[in-house]
Design a protein around this motif. Structure first.
Motif, mmCIF file in Angstrom:
data_model
loop_
_atom_site.group_PDB
_atom_site.id
_atom_site.type_symbol
_atom_site.label_atom_id
_atom_site.label_comp_id
_atom_site.label_asym_id
_atom_site.label_seq_id
_atom_site.Cartn_x
_atom_site.Cartn_y
_atom_site.Cartn_z
ATOM 1 N N GLU A 1 -2.189 8.778 -16.081
ATOM 2 C CA GLU A 1 -3.429 9.342 -15.558
ATOM 3 C C GLU A 1 -3.524 9.223 -14.035
ATOM 4 O OE1 GLU A 1 -4.257 10.631 -19.169
ATOM 5 O OE2 GLU A 1 -5.493 11.062 -17.409
ATOM 6 N N ILE A 2 -2.783 8.306 -13.441
ATOM 7 C CA ILE A 2 -2.943 8.099 -11.999
ATOM 8 C C ILE A 2 -1.711 8.465 -11.191
ATOM 9 C CG2 ILE A 2 -4.608 6.232 -12.364
ATOM 10 C CD1 ILE A 2 -2.347 4.307 -11.469
ATOM 11 N N VAL A 3 -0.574 8.688 -11.849
ATOM 12 C CA VAL A 3 0.636 8.960 -11.067
ATOM 13 C C VAL A 3 0.581 10.375 -10.497
ATOM 14 C CG1 VAL A 3 2.035 7.354 -12.388
ATOM 15 C CG2 VAL A 3 1.977 9.767 -13.056
ATOM 16 N N ASP A 4 1.340 10.588 -9.423
ATOM 17 C CA ASP A 4 1.501 11.896 -8.802
ATOM 18 C C ASP A 4 2.049 12.869 -9.852
ATOM 19 O OD1 ASP A 4 3.555 13.055 -5.987
ATOM 20 O OD2 ASP A 4 2.050 14.063 -7.207
ATOM 21 N N SER A 5 1.401 14.017 -10.004
ATOM 22 C CA SER A 5 1.802 14.981 -11.032
ATOM 23 C C SER A 5 3.230 15.471 -10.825
ATOM 24 C CB SER A 5 0.847 16.175 -11.033
ATOM 25 O OG SER A 5 0.849 16.820 -9.773
ATOM 26 N N ARG A 6 3.722 15.400 -9.581
ATOM 27 C CA ARG A 6 5.091 15.849 -9.324
ATOM 28 C C ARG A 6 6.137 14.878 -9.855
ATOM 29 N NH1 ARG A 6 4.359 16.638 -3.071
ATOM 30 N NH2 ARG A 6 3.088 14.814 -3.544
ATOM 31 N N LEU A 7 5.698 13.703 -10.307
ATOM 32 C CA LEU A 7 6.613 12.797 -10.974
ATOM 33 C C LEU A 7 6.904 13.261 -12.401
ATOM 34 C CD1 LEU A 7 5.365 9.287 -9.839
ATOM 35 C CD2 LEU A 7 7.475 10.421 -9.206
ATOM 36 N N ILE B 1 0.847 -1.203 0.000
ATOM 37 C CA ILE B 1 0.000 0.000 0.000
ATOM 38 C C ILE B 1 0.877 1.246 0.000
ATOM 39 C CG2 ILE B 1 -1.756 1.271 1.277
ATOM 40 C CD1 ILE B 1 -2.791 -1.280 -0.056
ATOM 41 N N LEU B 2 1.967 1.208 0.767
ATOM 42 C CA LEU B 2 2.886 2.343 0.796
ATOM 43 C C LEU B 2 3.456 2.635 -0.590
ATOM 44 C CD1 LEU B 2 5.488 3.271 3.429
ATOM 45 C CD2 LEU B 2 6.326 2.823 1.136
ATOM 46 N N LEU B 3 3.827 1.592 -1.344
ATOM 47 C CA LEU B 3 4.353 1.800 -2.698
ATOM 48 C C LEU B 3 3.314 2.462 -3.592
ATOM 49 C CD1 LEU B 3 6.403 -1.420 -3.573
ATOM 50 C CD2 LEU B 3 7.186 0.707 -2.541
ATOM 51 N N LEU B 4 2.069 2.003 -3.512
ATOM 52 C CA LEU B 4 1.020 2.587 -4.355
ATOM 53 C C LEU B 4 0.764 4.039 -3.967
ATOM 54 C CD1 LEU B 4 -1.442 -0.446 -4.473
ATOM 55 C CD2 LEU B 4 0.174 0.285 -6.240
ATOM 56 N N GLU B 5 0.886 4.348 -2.688
ATOM 57 C CA GLU B 5 0.723 5.725 -2.238
ATOM 58 C C GLU B 5 1.869 6.600 -2.733
ATOM 59 O OE1 GLU B 5 -0.138 6.004 1.892
ATOM 60 O OE2 GLU B 5 -0.130 8.200 1.910
ATOM 61 N N MET B 6 3.076 6.050 -2.763
ATOM 62 C CA MET B 6 4.221 6.797 -3.293
ATOM 63 C C MET B 6 4.036 7.096 -4.775
ATOM 64 S SD MET B 6 7.406 4.829 -1.454
ATOM 65 C CE MET B 6 8.651 5.822 -2.248
ATOM 66 N N LEU B 7 3.390 6.182 -5.474
ATOM 67 C CA LEU B 7 3.198 6.356 -6.911
ATOM 68 C C LEU B 7 2.102 7.370 -7.217
ATOM 69 C CD1 LEU B 7 4.024 5.113 -9.750
ATOM 70 C CD2 LEU B 7 1.959 3.729 -9.520
ATOM 71 N N THR B 8 1.014 7.333 -6.451
ATOM 72 C CA THR B 8 -0.167 8.142 -6.771
ATOM 73 C C THR B 8 -0.320 9.377 -5.901
ATOM 74 O OG1 THR B 8 -1.566 6.893 -5.224
ATOM 75 C CG2 THR B 8 -1.393 6.044 -7.481
ATOM 76 N N ALA B 9 0.409 9.441 -4.769
ATOM 77 C CA ALA B 9 0.237 10.514 -3.775
ATOM 78 C C ALA B 9 -1.192 10.562 -3.260
ATOM 79 C CB ALA B 9 0.657 11.868 -4.337
ATOM 80 N N LYS B 10 -1.845 9.411 -3.197
ATOM 81 C CA LYS B 10 -3.188 9.313 -2.629
ATOM 82 C C LYS B 10 -3.154 8.334 -1.464
ATOM 83 C CE LYS B 10 -5.704 10.527 -6.824
ATOM 84 N NZ LYS B 10 -5.927 11.899 -6.337
ATOM 85 N N LYS B 11 -3.726 8.761 -0.347
ATOM 86 C CA LYS B 11 -3.790 7.890 0.818
ATOM 87 C C LYS B 11 -4.825 6.794 0.583
ATOM 88 C CE LYS B 11 -2.522 11.507 4.117
ATOM 89 N NZ LYS B 11 -2.875 12.183 5.384
ATOM 90 N N PRO B 12 -4.670 5.649 1.239
ATOM 91 C CA PRO B 12 -5.687 4.596 1.076
ATOM 92 C C PRO B 12 -7.047 4.999 1.625
ATOM 93 C CG PRO B 12 -4.102 4.024 2.779
ATOM 94 C CD PRO B 12 -3.546 5.217 2.081
#
Length: 947
Positions: free
Chosen positions: A876-882, A840-851
């Motif tokens: 479409e789902i990654v954190d825009s800062r990436l 879950i932490l990895l997915l949050e790092m990718l999307t910048a969205k909390k679970p």
């Protein structure tokens, strides 16, 4: 070299502007936005005669604008927003005739607007908002014919708007909110400002009607006139404003209580972009009809409370599926709440109090899982509280007082431990005991259950509500003793237990409540001595009447003195009595001494186990006084943030060369001491580059003699991963640090190394139990360190490194959103559980969205959020800062912009990173990816990115 441009925006530079800046005489542009500048603007800036753009916004500059800046006659743009500048607005600004933008908002300027500004014929944007300006608005502003943007909001301007104001025919954005302006502003605006897009004139003293000519504002998007004295009908002409997005006229005098007051609503059907409609706190009458369902599907905010609206709540309201807030309180609405309200899945706030609604609270309220605030008070609702309310896990405030609700307050209804702040169910007919699950509400601040038919004793579990400020239980049928644990609820300000059947004595521990300002224990069956001190010394703050067996206390209470046992003359006792008493007393004494000895031995053993931790692991011993001095008395200026069971401060100790972090335990929090021991035990066994290493611990007493426990760590200057992912600065000194993709891969690897060490290389396997971004801290080189081991569990034996290695757990361990599903079903903690949290932490790092993000619901979660976008749509789902360069070699070019420009290698790496997160967070523990494979695959991603 001739420097013409100086740009250093959005970085954490700090410091002051040096006077040497004036030597760069070829400068045309200075942009030092948001770099934490201190001090004053140096007068040497006046040497920059070629300067055209000066942007020093979002800093901490103070002092006055230097007079020598008038030499910068070529200035076109001057932006000083968001500083602490003082003094008057310089009149010499009027000589800078090339100015197009002058933005001085959010400072501390005083005085009036200089009339000389009327000379700035090229001016397009002018902002004085959020200052301390006063006096009338100068008529000279009417000469700024090119003005597009004008903000005078939140000042102290008074008087009428000058007639010349209406010459600003090009104005598009006009905000004069929160001043002391008066007159009939609206009369001429629709004719004069045909290009107006945003008009904000709320919180003034304007009067008059809403003219039908408002239909001339064909470009109008936002209209806010709240908090004035406008009256009359709301013109149906607003339906002609097809671009209207926000219409807010709350807190005025619109309407007359007549049936046609709401006729304008039908015209709003034409406003298909409408998002906000605020008409509350007026005099609007009439019946709310089903046409309300024909309003824009974009509507998110609908408030019409405190009017004279009648009739039933129409079923059509269920069509407004994007609503987040409904306000209908304080009207004359009747009937039941329609079941169609269950379709409003985005609803956060629902207020329908003070009406004439009846029937049951519908079960479909449980469909509204985003609800945070509900007010159904002062109606005629009956029946039980619907059990489906337990689905509303985001609930913070629930009010249903003054109804006819009955039955028991069920357990597990409000038992969500992180949410509820206020619960008011007073003046109903509830029966049964206080549900013990309320004790899980460690953020509960207000609990009002008075005027019901509740029975039983106050449950011990309520001691878990450490944040309680108001506890009102009067006029019920409670019995038993007043529990002494109430004295541990140190936040209590109001405690009312009057008109019940409490007996026994008043617990002296209530003297611990230093914030208590109201205490009512009247009309019970209390007896014995009234304590002296604190609130018991304030006769206006306490009420003890109706307890005829109380005695003592301060003289002002007029209570009888407590009886004292008379002295007995031992020479008059008979030998027989002395023998009997001696034998009895001896038996009691032996029992008492035995009990005390066992108790003290246990207590001593516990204290020794804590105090010996530092010695056991070879740490430097520190005292409370040293930590007090290290943090400047635990000053708020040294506060870093809060963590499980405690508060974290930054400090310095002579024993250590670098700054330290001191985690001070809140010993009133349930489980804090246990977490302290667990964390010390776990960290004492750990020495690894990617773990937050313990430096020492402290178990002592503070200057008030209270127990004090603290753990000292290395200080992590870049704060937590959570603070950087979600743009908070609670515990980060580098709020402007934006993590690129390579850095995130490195952090993911660091955490993987930390887990690999815990699970496989630390002797006995350790399960962290709370892997999440707030527990991943970053040092000055952005190396990640896994911390907060307060929930950690050791797994003993050789099987600990296999999937069968588990540790029993009687309660769910972890944080909502990161807890593996098997824990929720009563399963034991395991290393596979850590892998789920890590995924879950990895997915949050990718999307910048909390679970727990508000977008998740209806079966959507962080895992299947990825499945919405296949590999081709990962952008479409990654954190825009990436969408910035991935390493230093790529500075000056964008690696990721849009899909058509994305490099295939980066897209492939993003997809691979997401798939690792998915594989680690599989529902079945046996199917989750192992930490060794994670490290191998992350290494492969890193190599591809750097190749």
């Amino acid at each position: 070299m001739r420097v013409s441009t100086l740009k250093l925006q959005d970085q954490y530079w700090g410091g002051t502007l040096a006077p040497f800046l004036g030597n760069l005489t070829f400068l045309k542009e200075i942009n030092l936005t948001n770099i934490n500048l201190q001090g004053e603007i140096p007068r040497e800036v006046g040497h920059l005669k070629r300067l055209q753009i000066l942007d020093l916004s979002q800093n901490n500059l103070h002092g006055q604008i230097p007079t020598k800046m008038m030499n910068c006659s070529r200035l076109k743009v001057i932006i000083l927003l968001y500083n602490n500048l003082t003094g008057r607005v310089p009149s010499w600004f009027g000589s800078m005739i090339q100015l197009t933008d002058m933005l001085l908002g959010v400072n501390h300027f005083v005085g009036s607007i200089p009339a000389s500004l009327g000379n700035l014929s090229s001016l397009e944007e002018l902002s004085f908002g959020y200052n301390h300006l006063e006096g009338s608005v100068t008529p000279a502003l009417g000469r700024l014919s090119n003005l597009i943007f004008l903000s005078l909001a939140v000042n102290y301007f008074s008087g009428n708007i000058p007639p010349s104001f209406y010459n600003l025919s090009n104005i598009q954005f006009l905000t004069i909110t929160e001043n002391q302006l008066e007159g009939t502003l609206l009369t001429n605006i629709p004719i004069a400002f045909r290009n107006l897009q945003i008009l904000e004139c709320g919180l003034n003293r304007f009067t008059g009607t809403l003219p039908s000519s408002i239909s001339n504002l064909s470009e109008l998007q936002e209209f806010d006139a709240t908090g004035n004295g406008f009256h009359g009908p709301i013109s149906p002409a607003i339906g002609s404003l097809h671009k209207l997005q926000s219409f807010n006229v709350a807190h005025n005098r619109f309407g007359s209580g007549k049936t046609d007051d709401l006729d304008f609503l039908s015209s709003l059907q034409n406003c298909t972009q409408l998002q906000i409609l605020g008409i509350d706190n007026n005099y609007l009458g009439g019946v709310l009809t089903d046409l309300i369902g024909n309003l824009s599907n974009n509507l998110v905010w609908l408030t019409m409370g405190n009017n004279q609206i009648s009739g039933r709540i129409p079923d059509g309201i269920g069509k407004l599926i994007n609503l987040t807030a409904i306000g209908m309180e304080g009207n004359s609405l009747e009937g039941t709440i329609p079941y169609s309200i269950g379709k409003l899945k985005n609803l956060v706030s629902l207020t329908m109090g003070a009406n004439k609604l009846f029937g049951n609270i519908p079960l479909v309220i449980g469909n509204l899982t985003m609800l945070s605030f509900v007010d159904l008070g002062s109606n005629k609702f009956e029946g039980f509280i619907p059990f489906t309310l337990g689905n509303c896990t985001k609930m913070e405030r629930f009010y249903a007082p003054g109804n006819n609700l009955s039955g028991d307050i069920p357990n597990q209804l409000f038992g969500y431990p992180q949410g509820l702040i206020e619960l008011s169910l007073y003046s109903n007919s509830f029966t049964g005991p206080i549900p013990f699950d309320l004790g899980k509400l460690n953020h509960l601040s207000i609990l009002h259950l008075q005027d019901n038919k509740l029975i039983g004793e106050i449950p011990m579990e309520l001691s878990g509500c450490s944040a309680l400020t108001e506890l009102k239980l009067e006029r019920n049928w409670f019995h038993g003793s007043i529990p002494s644990f109430l004295g541990s609820l140190l936040s209590l300000e109001i405690l009312d237990l009057s008109n019940n059947n409490f007996s026994s004595t008043i617990p002296h521990k209530l003297l611990n409540l230093t914030l208590l300002n109201t205490l009512n224990l009247s009309f019970n069956h209390l007896s014995g001595e009234v304590p002296v001190g604190r609130i018991f010394n304030n006769v206006t703050a306490i009420s003890l009447t109706g307890n005829i067996n109380l005695c003592g206390g301060i003289p002002q209470l007029n209570l009888p003195p407590c009886p004292t046992l008379p002295l007995q003359k031992k020479h008059k006792r008979s030998i027989k009595k002395r023998v009997i008493i001696s034998i009895a007393f001896g038996g009691v004494l032996i029992t008492f001494v035995t009990f005390i000895s066992i108790y003290l031995l246990k207590k001593k053993a516990k204290k020794l186990s804590i105090k010996s931790l530092a010695l056991q692991y070879g740490y430097v011993k520190v005292s409370y006084g040293e930590l007090h001095h290290a943090t400047n008395g635990f000053s708020s200026s040294n506060l870093v943030g809060t963590r499980n069971f405690g508060t974290v401060y930054k400090g310095t100790l002579v024993h250590f060369e670098r700054p330290i972090a001191i985690k001070v335990l809140n010993l009133q929090t349930h489980g804090a001491l246990k977490g302290f021991l667990a964390e010390c035990k776990a960290l004492g066994k750990i020495k690894h580059r990617n773990h937050l290493n313990i430096l020492t611990c402290c178990s002592s007493v503070d200057y008030k003699g209270k127990d004090f426990k603290a753990i000292v760590f290395e200080f992590m200057p870049n704060g937590s991963l959570e603070s950087l992912l979600h743009n908070t600065i609670e515990d980060s000194e580098s709020a402007n640090l934006s993590l690129n993709f390579v850095q995130r891969v490195n952090i993911a690897l660091d955490v993987a190394f930390a887990l690999d060490y815990l699970h496989n290389d630390s002797g006995e396997a350790i399960v962290h139990c709370d892997v999440k971004p707030s527990n991943v801290l970053l040092d000055d080189e952005v190396v990640a360190h896994l911390g907060d081991f307060g929930l950690a569990r050791l797994i003993h034996g050789a099987a600990s490194r296999s999937s069968s290695g588990q540790a029993s757990s009687s309660t769910i361990k972890g944080t909502i959103g990161y807890i593996p599903p098997e824990y929720g079903g009563g399963g034991s903690v395991s290393t596979e559980g850590d892998m789920y949290s890590y995924g879950i932490l990895l997915l949050e790092m990718l999307t910048a969205k909390k679970p727990t993000d508000s977008i998740f619901g209806e079966g959507l979660n962080l895992r299947n959020f990825y499945n919405i976008a296949k590999a081709e749509g990962i952008i479409e789902i990654v954190d825009s800062r990436l969408l910035i360069p991935t390493d230093e070699r790529d500075q000056g070019r964008r690696v990721i912009t849009r899909l058509q420009n994305m490099e295939d290698i980066v897209r492939e790496c993003l997809v691979s990173f997401a798939r690792i997160g998915i594989a680690c967070s599989e529902e079945s523990p046996s199917q989750r990816m192992g930490i060794k494979n994670v490290i191998m695959e992350l290494h492969a991603i890193k190599q591809k990115l750097l190749s």
